[in-house]
Design an enzyme around this catalytic site. Structure first.
Site, short mmCIF file in Angstrom:
data_model
loop_
_atom_site.label_atom_id
_atom_site.label_comp_id
_atom_site.label_asym_id
_atom_site.label_seq_id
_atom_site.Cartn_x
_atom_site.Cartn_y
_atom_site.Cartn_z
N LYS A 1 0.83 -1.21 0.00
CA LYS A 1 0.00 0.00 0.00
C LYS A 1 0.87 1.25 0.00
O LYS A 1 0.65 2.18 -0.77
CB LYS A 1 -0.93 0.02 1.23
CG LYS A 1 -1.86 -1.17 1.32
CD LYS A 1 -2.75 -1.09 2.55
CE LYS A 1 -2.02 -1.16 3.88
NZ LYS A 1 -1.31 -2.43 4.14
N ARG B 1 -9.85 1.24 8.23
CA ARG B 1 -9.42 -0.11 8.58
C ARG B 1 -10.53 -0.89 9.29
O ARG B 1 -10.34 -2.06 9.62
CB ARG B 1 -8.24 0.00 9.53
CG ARG B 1 -6.95 -0.57 9.01
CD ARG B 1 -5.91 -0.28 10.08
NE ARG B 1 -4.75 -1.07 9.89
CZ ARG B 1 -3.67 -0.63 9.23
NH1 ARG B 1 -3.66 0.55 8.65
NH2 ARG B 1 -2.63 -1.40 9.15
N ARG C 1 11.03 -2.16 11.46
CA ARG C 1 9.92 -1.64 12.25
C ARG C 1 9.65 -2.56 13.44
O ARG C 1 9.71 -3.78 13.30
CB ARG C 1 8.66 -1.56 11.36
CG ARG C 1 8.35 -0.15 10.94
CD ARG C 1 7.31 -0.07 9.87
NE ARG C 1 6.03 -0.71 10.18
CZ ARG C 1 4.99 -0.68 9.37
NH1 ARG C 1 5.07 -0.04 8.21
NH2 ARG C 1 3.87 -1.30 9.68
P1 AP5 Z 1 4.87 -1.60 1.87
O1 AP5 Z 1 4.61 -0.75 0.68
O2 AP5 Z 1 5.57 -0.97 3.04
O3 AP5 Z 1 3.54 -2.36 2.31
P2 AP5 Z 1 2.27 -1.86 3.14
O4 AP5 Z 1 1.07 -2.52 2.56
O5 AP5 Z 1 2.28 -0.37 3.23
O6 AP5 Z 1 2.59 -2.56 4.51
P3 AP5 Z 1 2.52 -2.08 6.00
O7 AP5 Z 1 3.12 -3.21 6.77
O8 AP5 Z 1 3.11 -0.72 6.21
O9 AP5 Z 1 0.98 -2.00 6.22
P4 AP5 Z 1 0.22 -2.03 7.52
O10 AP5 Z 1 -1.16 -1.80 7.05
O11 AP5 Z 1 0.42 -3.25 8.35
O12 AP5 Z 1 0.90 -0.86 8.39
P5 AP5 Z 1 0.54 0.65 8.69
O13 AP5 Z 1 1.78 1.41 8.68
O14 AP5 Z 1 -0.61 1.11 7.87
O15 AP5 Z 1 5.74 -2.85 1.36
C1 AP5 Z 1 6.21 -3.84 2.27
C2 AP5 Z 1 7.62 -4.32 1.83
O16 AP5 Z 1 7.51 -4.96 0.56
C3 AP5 Z 1 8.64 -3.18 1.63
O17 AP5 Z 1 9.91 -3.64 2.01
C4 AP5 Z 1 8.61 -2.90 0.12
O18 AP5 Z 1 9.85 -2.40 -0.36
C5 AP5 Z 1 8.29 -4.28 -0.45
N1 AP5 Z 1 7.46 -4.21 -1.64
C6 AP5 Z 1 6.38 -3.41 -1.85
N2 AP5 Z 1 5.85 -3.63 -3.07
C7 AP5 Z 1 6.60 -4.63 -3.62
C8 AP5 Z 1 6.55 -5.31 -4.88
N3 AP5 Z 1 5.61 -5.01 -5.80
N4 AP5 Z 1 7.45 -6.28 -5.12
C9 AP5 Z 1 8.40 -6.59 -4.20
N5 AP5 Z 1 8.52 -5.96 -3.00
C10 AP5 Z 1 7.61 -5.00 -2.72
O19 AP5 Z 1 -0.05 0.56 10.19
C11 AP5 Z 1 0.80 0.22 11.26
C12 AP5 Z 1 -0.01 0.19 12.57
O20 AP5 Z 1 -0.57 1.49 12.83
C13 AP5 Z 1 -1.22 -0.75 12.58
O21 AP5 Z 1 -0.86 -2.08 12.90
C14 AP5 Z 1 -2.08 -0.09 13.68
O22 AP5 Z 1 -1.58 -0.37 14.96
C15 AP5 Z 1 -1.87 1.39 13.41
N6 AP5 Z 1 -2.86 1.94 12.47
C16 AP5 Z 1 -2.58 2.52 11.26
N7 AP5 Z 1 -3.71 2.92 10.65
C17 AP5 Z 1 -4.74 2.60 11.50
C18 AP5 Z 1 -6.14 2.74 11.42
N8 AP5 Z 1 -6.74 3.28 10.35
N9 AP5 Z 1 -6.88 2.28 12.46
C19 AP5 Z 1 -6.32 1.74 13.54
N10 AP5 Z 1 -4.97 1.56 13.68
C20 AP5 Z 1 -4.18 1.98 12.66
#
Ligand code: AP5
Length: 217
Positions: free
Chosen positions: A13, A88, A160
């Site tokens: 994402k 979410r 992370r």
């Molecule tokens: P990346 O692009 O970082 O993936 P992502 O989907 O953004 O993954 P996240 O782990 O950041 O998502 P998440 O939803 O768990 O975390 P968030 O920060 O929102 O890619 C991942 C890896 O793969 C990278 O190394 C990248 O280089 C590689 N990659 C990407 N695309 C690729 C491809 N096509 N081919 C190969 N490699 C690739 O949330 C974190 C925490 O915050 C949550 O757990 C929660 O506690 C809190 N939080 C955030 N938003 C909310 C909400 N709305 N409500 C409640 N709690 C929330």
């Protein structure tokens, strides 16, 4: 373009949001990034969110809803936005719909990135981030020029805290229980597009653009 990116942890994402935000000239709004910054800055929000995030649990709806409402009212979001990691939960989606309806700027599209679980685990375990400028790398797929060092600012890259296996399991469960149902919610509104999230980032970006094309301005 008012777009939401859905997908489990590691679906790409953040990677896609950056590419699309650049393409369309709209802000990338990531609740994960905003919350991580608050934790780093030691704000009241960060103190409440930090322990939950470290365990992989969701932060309470009311906290994130008010962050996003305020962020979408900033002038740079007037022409559109890419939401990454929000909504979410169904209550978050309902609050978002209400807020956008008040300003007569409904969502154009919701894209769900679909990636098999083995690939998610491999992406998350190899992810390294820059604590200073937020750049994201992967040790195999997208390594920095110098191992462990950010290409842009030279800071030492870190893993992370919530990318540890126990927290990843909790995040996957939270996705399945609370976030996956949003596909049905937006499917009923007729704005859901399912896109294969496996392949080169640029190819996936092209597939997203193709999927939402009728509404691309
Ligand atoms: P990346 O692009 O970082 O993936 P992502 O989907 O953004 O993954 P996240 O782990 O950041 O998502 P998440 O939803 O768990 O975390 P968030 O920060 O929102 O890619 C991942 C890896 O793969 C990278 O190394 C990248 O280089 C590689 N990659 C990407 N695309 C690729 C491809 N096509 N081919 C190969 N490699 C690739 O949330 C974190 C925490 O915050 C949550 O757990 C929660 O506690 C809190 N939080 C955030 N938003 C909310 C909400 N709305 N409500 C409640 N709690 C929330």
């Amino acid at each position: 373009m008012n777009l939401v990116l859905l997908g489990p942890p590691g679906a790409g994402k953040g990677t896609q949001a950056k590419l699309l935000a650049m393409r369309w000239g709209v802000p990338h709004v990531s609740t994960g990034d905003i919350l991580r910054q608050a934790v780093k800055d030691g704000t009241e929000l960060g103190k409440q969110a930090g322990p939950l995030m470290a365990e992989g649990k969701l932060v309470p709806d009311d906290l994130v809803v008010s962050i996003v409402r305020d962020r979408l009212l900033q002038p740079d979001a007037a022409g559109g936005f890419i939401l990454d990691g929000f909504p979410r939960t169904i209550p978050q989606a309902e609050k978002l719909d209400q807020a956008l309806a008040r300003h007569k700027r409904p969502l154009d599209a919701v894209v769900s990135l679909e990636v098999p679980i083995e690939t998610l685990v491999e992406r998350i375990s190899g992810r390294r981030s820059c604590p200073r400028d937020g750049s994201v790398y992967h040790v195999v797929q997208n390594p920095p020029r110098r191992e462990g060092v950010c290409d842009l600012c030279g800071a030492a890259l870190v893993q992370r805290e919530d990318d540890k296996p126990e927290s990843v399991r909790t995040r996957m469960q939270a996705y399945a229980a609370s976030t996956a149902p949003l596909k049905g919610y937006y499917g009923k509104q007729g704005i859901l597009h399912v896109v294969d999230g496996v392949g080169a980032p640029e190819a996936i970006e092209a597939a997203v653009v193709q999927a939402v094309r009728p509404r691309e301005r």
